[in-house]
Design a protein around this motif. Structure first.
Motif, PDB file in Angstrom:
ATOM      1  N   VAL A 202      -1.720  -7.235   3.862  1.00 49.64           N
ATOM      2  CA  VAL A 202      -1.246  -6.567   3.300  1.00 49.64           C
ATOM      3  C   VAL A 202      -0.505  -5.316   3.931  1.00 49.64           C
ATOM      4  CG1 VAL A 202      -0.909  -5.840   1.370  1.00 49.64           C
ATOM      5  CG2 VAL A 202      -2.189  -7.505   1.413  1.00 49.64           C
ATOM      6  N   ASP A 203      -2.086  -4.352   4.719  1.00 51.28           N
ATOM      7  CA  ASP A 203      -1.010  -3.298   5.090  1.00 51.28           C
ATOM      8  C   ASP A 203       0.058  -3.843   5.992  1.00 51.28           C
ATOM      9  OD1 ASP A 203      -0.871  -0.312   5.334  1.00 51.28           O
ATOM     10  OD2 ASP A 203      -2.157  -0.868   7.360  1.00 51.28           O
ATOM     11  N   ASP A 204      -0.410  -4.254   7.355  1.00 44.46           N
ATOM     12  CA  ASP A 204       0.645  -4.969   8.301  1.00 44.46           C
ATOM     13  C   ASP A 204       1.880  -5.574   7.637  1.00 44.46           C
ATOM     14  OD1 ASP A 204      -1.222  -4.718   9.817  1.00 44.46           O
ATOM     15  OD2 ASP A 204      -2.172  -6.245  10.084  1.00 44.46           O
ATOM     16  N   ALA A 205       1.793  -6.366   6.356  1.00 48.04           N
ATOM     17  CA  ALA A 205       2.916  -6.750   5.888  1.00 48.04           C
ATOM     18  C   ALA A 205       3.831  -5.706   5.613  1.00 48.04           C
ATOM     19  CB  ALA A 205       3.336  -8.159   5.576  1.00 48.04           C
ATOM     20  N   VAL A 206       3.405  -5.065   4.624  1.00 45.92           N
ATOM     21  CA  VAL A 206       3.936  -3.838   4.285  1.00 45.92           C
ATOM     22  C   VAL A 206       4.792  -2.616   5.077  1.00 45.92           C
ATOM     23  CG1 VAL A 206       3.713  -0.907   2.390  1.00 45.92           C
ATOM     24  CG2 VAL A 206       2.606  -3.805   2.144  1.00 45.92           C
ATOM     25  N   ALA A 207       3.928  -2.483   5.659  1.00 45.34           N
ATOM     26  CA  ALA A 207       4.604  -2.018   6.874  1.00 45.34           C
ATOM     27  C   ALA A 207       5.552  -2.542   7.964  1.00 45.34           C
ATOM     28  CB  ALA A 207       3.402  -1.555   8.385  1.00 45.34           C
ATOM     29  N   ARG A 208       5.874  -3.525   7.939  1.00 44.09           N
ATOM     30  CA  ARG A 208       6.699  -3.886   8.483  1.00 44.09           C
ATOM     31  C   ARG A 208       8.186  -4.176   7.681  1.00 44.09           C
ATOM     32  NH1 ARG A 208       4.470  -9.286  11.164  1.00 44.09           N
ATOM     33  NH2 ARG A 208       3.170  -8.752  12.579  1.00 44.09           N
ATOM     34  N   ARG A 209       7.538  -4.285   6.120  1.00 38.40           N
ATOM     35  CA  ARG A 209       8.613  -4.417   5.172  1.00 38.40           C
ATOM     36  C   ARG A 209       9.974  -2.597   5.494  1.00 38.40           C
ATOM     37  NH1 ARG A 209      10.859  -7.388   0.843  1.00 38.40           N
ATOM     38  NH2 ARG A 209      10.509  -8.802   2.599  1.00 38.40           N
ATOM     39  N   PHE A 210       8.618  -1.941   5.128  1.00 36.84           N
ATOM     40  CA  PHE A 210       9.175  -0.172   5.402  1.00 36.84           C
ATOM     41  C   PHE A 210       9.806   0.109   6.620  1.00 36.84           C
ATOM     42  CE2 PHE A 210       6.658   0.792   1.656  1.00 36.84           C
ATOM     43  CZ  PHE A 210       7.174   1.740   1.310  1.00 36.84           C
ATOM     44  N   GLU A 211       9.437  -0.910   7.656  1.00 31.88           N
ATOM     45  CA  GLU A 211      10.305  -0.876   9.560  1.00 31.88           C
ATOM     46  C   GLU A 211      11.552  -1.214   9.006  1.00 31.88           C
ATOM     47  OE1 GLU A 211       7.229  -2.132  11.982  1.00 31.88           O
ATOM     48  OE2 GLU A 211       5.718  -0.123  11.790  1.00 31.88           O
ATOM     49  N   ALA A 212      12.141  -2.336   8.149  1.00 35.15           N
ATOM     50  CA  ALA A 212      12.360  -3.491   7.984  1.00 35.15           C
ATOM     51  C   ALA A 212      14.297  -2.701   7.414  1.00 35.15           C
ATOM     52  CB  ALA A 212      12.315  -4.797   7.312  1.00 35.15           C
ATOM     53  N   VAL A 213      13.578  -1.854   5.919  1.00 29.39           N
ATOM     54  CA  VAL A 213      14.120  -0.940   5.620  1.00 29.39           C
ATOM     55  C   VAL A 213      14.860   0.032   5.980  1.00 29.39           C
ATOM     56  CG1 VAL A 213      14.040   0.226   3.196  1.00 29.39           C
ATOM     57  CG2 VAL A 213      13.080  -2.106   3.175  1.00 29.39           C
ATOM     58  N   GLY A 214      13.958   1.147   6.614  1.00 23.37           N
ATOM     59  CA  GLY A 214      14.631   2.299   7.704  1.00 23.37           C
ATOM     60  C   GLY A 214      14.556   3.425   6.768  1.00 23.37           C
ATOM     61  N   PRO A 215      14.502   4.178   7.267  1.00 22.58           N
ATOM     62  CA  PRO A 215      14.456   5.266   6.871  1.00 22.58           C
ATOM     63  C   PRO A 215      15.349   5.775   5.907  1.00 22.58           C
ATOM     64  CG  PRO A 215      15.695   6.042   8.922  1.00 22.58           C
ATOM     65  CD  PRO A 215      15.156   4.398   8.469  1.00 22.58           C
ATOM     66  N   LEU A 216      14.116   6.696   4.624  1.00 23.11           N
ATOM     67  CA  LEU A 216      14.732   6.299   3.201  1.00 23.11           C
ATOM     68  C   LEU A 216      14.673   7.960   2.679  1.00 23.11           C
ATOM     69  CD1 LEU A 216      12.513   3.706   1.791  1.00 23.11           C
ATOM     70  CD2 LEU A 216      15.531   3.602   1.771  1.00 23.11           C
ATOM     71  N   ARG A 217      15.555   8.022   1.359  1.00 19.67           N
ATOM     72  CA  ARG A 217      15.356   9.479   1.468  1.00 19.67           C
ATOM     73  C   ARG A 217      13.993   9.835   0.056  1.00 19.67           C
ATOM     74  NH1 ARG A 217      20.783  10.988  -1.580  1.00 19.67           N
ATOM     75  NH2 ARG A 217      20.304   8.126  -2.458  1.00 19.67           N
ATOM     76  N   HIS A 218      13.624  11.070   0.304  1.00 19.36           N
ATOM     77  CA  HIS A 218      12.458  11.010  -0.601  1.00 19.36           C
ATOM     78  C   HIS A 218      12.853  11.902  -1.613  1.00 19.36           C
ATOM     79  CE1 HIS A 218       9.262   8.745   2.068  1.00 19.36           C
ATOM     80  NE2 HIS A 218       9.893   8.110   1.469  1.00 19.36           N
ATOM     81  N   LEU A 219      12.070  12.302  -3.219  1.00 20.44           N
ATOM     82  CA  LEU A 219      12.521  12.880  -3.643  1.00 20.44           C
ATOM     83  C   LEU A 219      11.050  12.759  -4.794  1.00 20.44           C
ATOM     84  CD1 LEU A 219      13.558  11.858  -6.853  1.00 20.44           C
ATOM     85  CD2 LEU A 219      14.191  10.503  -4.740  1.00 20.44           C
ATOM     86  N   ARG A 220      10.785  14.228  -5.383  1.00 15.81           N
ATOM     87  CA  ARG A 220       9.791  14.282  -6.010  1.00 15.81           C
ATOM     88  C   ARG A 220      10.032  12.947  -7.173  1.00 15.81           C
ATOM     89  NH1 ARG A 220      10.043  20.807  -7.831  1.00 15.81           N
ATOM     90  NH2 ARG A 220      12.816  19.710  -7.852  1.00 15.81           N
ATOM     91  N   LEU A 221       9.054  12.583  -7.207  1.00 18.96           N
ATOM     92  CA  LEU A 221       8.816  11.306  -8.540  1.00 18.96           C
ATOM     93  C   LEU A 221       7.854  11.777  -9.821  1.00 18.96           C
ATOM     94  CD1 LEU A 221       8.817   8.386  -5.793  1.00 18.96           C
ATOM     95  CD2 LEU A 221      10.504   8.754  -6.687  1.00 18.96           C
ATOM     96  N   HIS A 222       8.239  10.625 -10.928  1.00 22.34           N
ATOM     97  CA  HIS A 222       6.849  11.003 -11.792  1.00 22.34           C
ATOM     98  C   HIS A 222       6.148   9.592 -10.903  1.00 22.34           C
ATOM     99  CE1 HIS A 222       4.872   9.152 -15.227  1.00 22.34           C
ATOM    100  NE2 HIS A 222       5.487  10.192 -16.166  1.00 22.34           N
ATOM    101  N   GLY A 223       5.787   8.742 -10.463  1.00 23.03           N
ATOM    102  CA  GLY A 223       4.899   8.563  -9.531  1.00 23.03           C
ATOM    103  C   GLY A 223       4.064   7.541  -9.918  1.00 23.03           C
TER     104      GLY A 223
END
Length: 339
Positions: A202-223
């Motif tokens: 799962v960790d490997d698959a999640v890492a690949r998904r984030f890499e495929a989407v590319g850089p993202l804007r992060h902000l303060r979230l409810h979470g």
């Protein structure tokens, strides 16, 4: 999960010097008696009348307390060593900032200039009581309303960043809970390697998904914006419990309210009225869902020493539950790889 420093503690059950038994260690809430809760409320200047109701909460301990003037406050006692003081204060400051922007968020009460209070080794905060019912997530109108509010919340959240609360990422949502499960007696020994393999996939698959989407804007979230943290009244919704507020992508606060594509469309229709949304983030939803699945089992394992957890989650002590969890993780990894 981020932990406070272990400096300055004595050697008895990991307690800090001067703390009573039960504040940290195997049973962190053992010393949190009803009398202590009422005394903490009184010490903050909200005089209690003895009425005390424990509310549904496992990570922290939360109580509704009756007041002499006929009203109520909610007293939240933070789990020792989960968040450092600075992280809790950031959460409180964010809630107050949202409330100041006229967003319907239940923010802590300020007592003599402070929101984070202390009593006999426990850290706590007081909140006004706000009732409500669960939102109707089948209603496009309610979903659009929630989308508008989240758009406004994220507009405020993007003004600054958290420094002490960290980021929603694989380290906090996969690696740390995976290590907690592997280090727990809950996980049957004969399933150790199988679990490690499944969670690693799962960790490997999640890492690949984030890499495929590319850089993202992060902000303060409810979470942790699930339906249980949204209360609906005749005047509309309000948000509660920012205990999991972190930095992360905007879609984190949307996907748990969206049961299907139509629901997400309704949320985004409202959201777009106040803030632009990057559609690339929608590709992260399966990965975020997978991270939450891994985190759930690790959270139970890490908290199993708390007497409330075996009672609330007895299934986690059964090998068949872990067998099913492992099978689910493999299915999740397969699905992520196929997308």
């Amino acid at each position: 999960m981020p932990l406070a420093s272990h400096d300055g503690r004595d050697s008895v059950a990991g307690r800090r010097a001067g703390e009573p038994p039960g504040v940290t260690g195997p049973a962190p809430y053992a010393a949190l008696s009803p009398d202590l809760v009422l005394a903490a409320v009184d010490a903050a200047g909200s005089w209690s009348d003895g009425r005390l109701l424990a509310l549904n909460s496992y990570e922290n301990r939360v109580f509704q307390v009756g007041l002499e003037d006929g009203g109520f406050v909610v007293a939240k006692f933070y789990r020792p060593d989960r968040w450092p003081d600075a992280a809790i204060e950031e959460e409180h400051a964010f809630a107050l900032e949202l409330a100041a922007a006229e967003l319907p968020v239940v923010a802590p009460l300020v007592v003599e200039g402070r929101t984070l209070l202390r009593r006999e080794g426990y850290r706590y905060a007081l909140y006004p009581r706000r009732g409500g019912r669960a939102p109707s997530l089948e209603s496009p109108d309610q979903l659009e309303w929630l989308g508008r509010l989240l758009g406004r919340m994220h507009a405020v959240g993007s003004r600054d960043r958290f420094h002490a609360r960290g980021t929603l990422d694989r380290a906090t949502m996969i690696d740390a809970p995976m290590r907690a499960a592997l280090g727990s007696d809950l996980l049957p020994a004969h399933l150790f390697d199988a679990y490690r393999n499944a969670a690693g996939r799962v960790d490997d698959a999640v890492a690949r998904r984030f890499e495929a989407v590319g850089p993202l804007r992060h902000l303060r979230l409810h979470g942790d914006c699930h339906p249980g943290n949204v209360l609906w009244t005749d005047a509309g919704p309000h948000f509660v419990d920012l205990d999991d507020a972190r930095m992360g992508p905007a879609v984190q606060d949307l996907w748990m309210l969206a049961g299907d594509d139509a629901a997400m469309d309704a949320l985004l229709e409202g959201y777009a009225q106040f803030r632009d949304f990057d559609p690339l983030e929608l590709a992260l939803v399966p990965a975020l869902r997978a991270m939450r699945q891994v985190h759930y089992a690790g959270w139970i394992a890490e908290r199993w020493h708390d007497p409330a957890f075996p009672t609330a989650f007895p299934f986690a002590a059964e090998a068949r539950w872990w067998e099913q969890h492992i099978a689910d993780l493999h299915d999740i990894a397969d699905d992520l790889m196929d997308l």
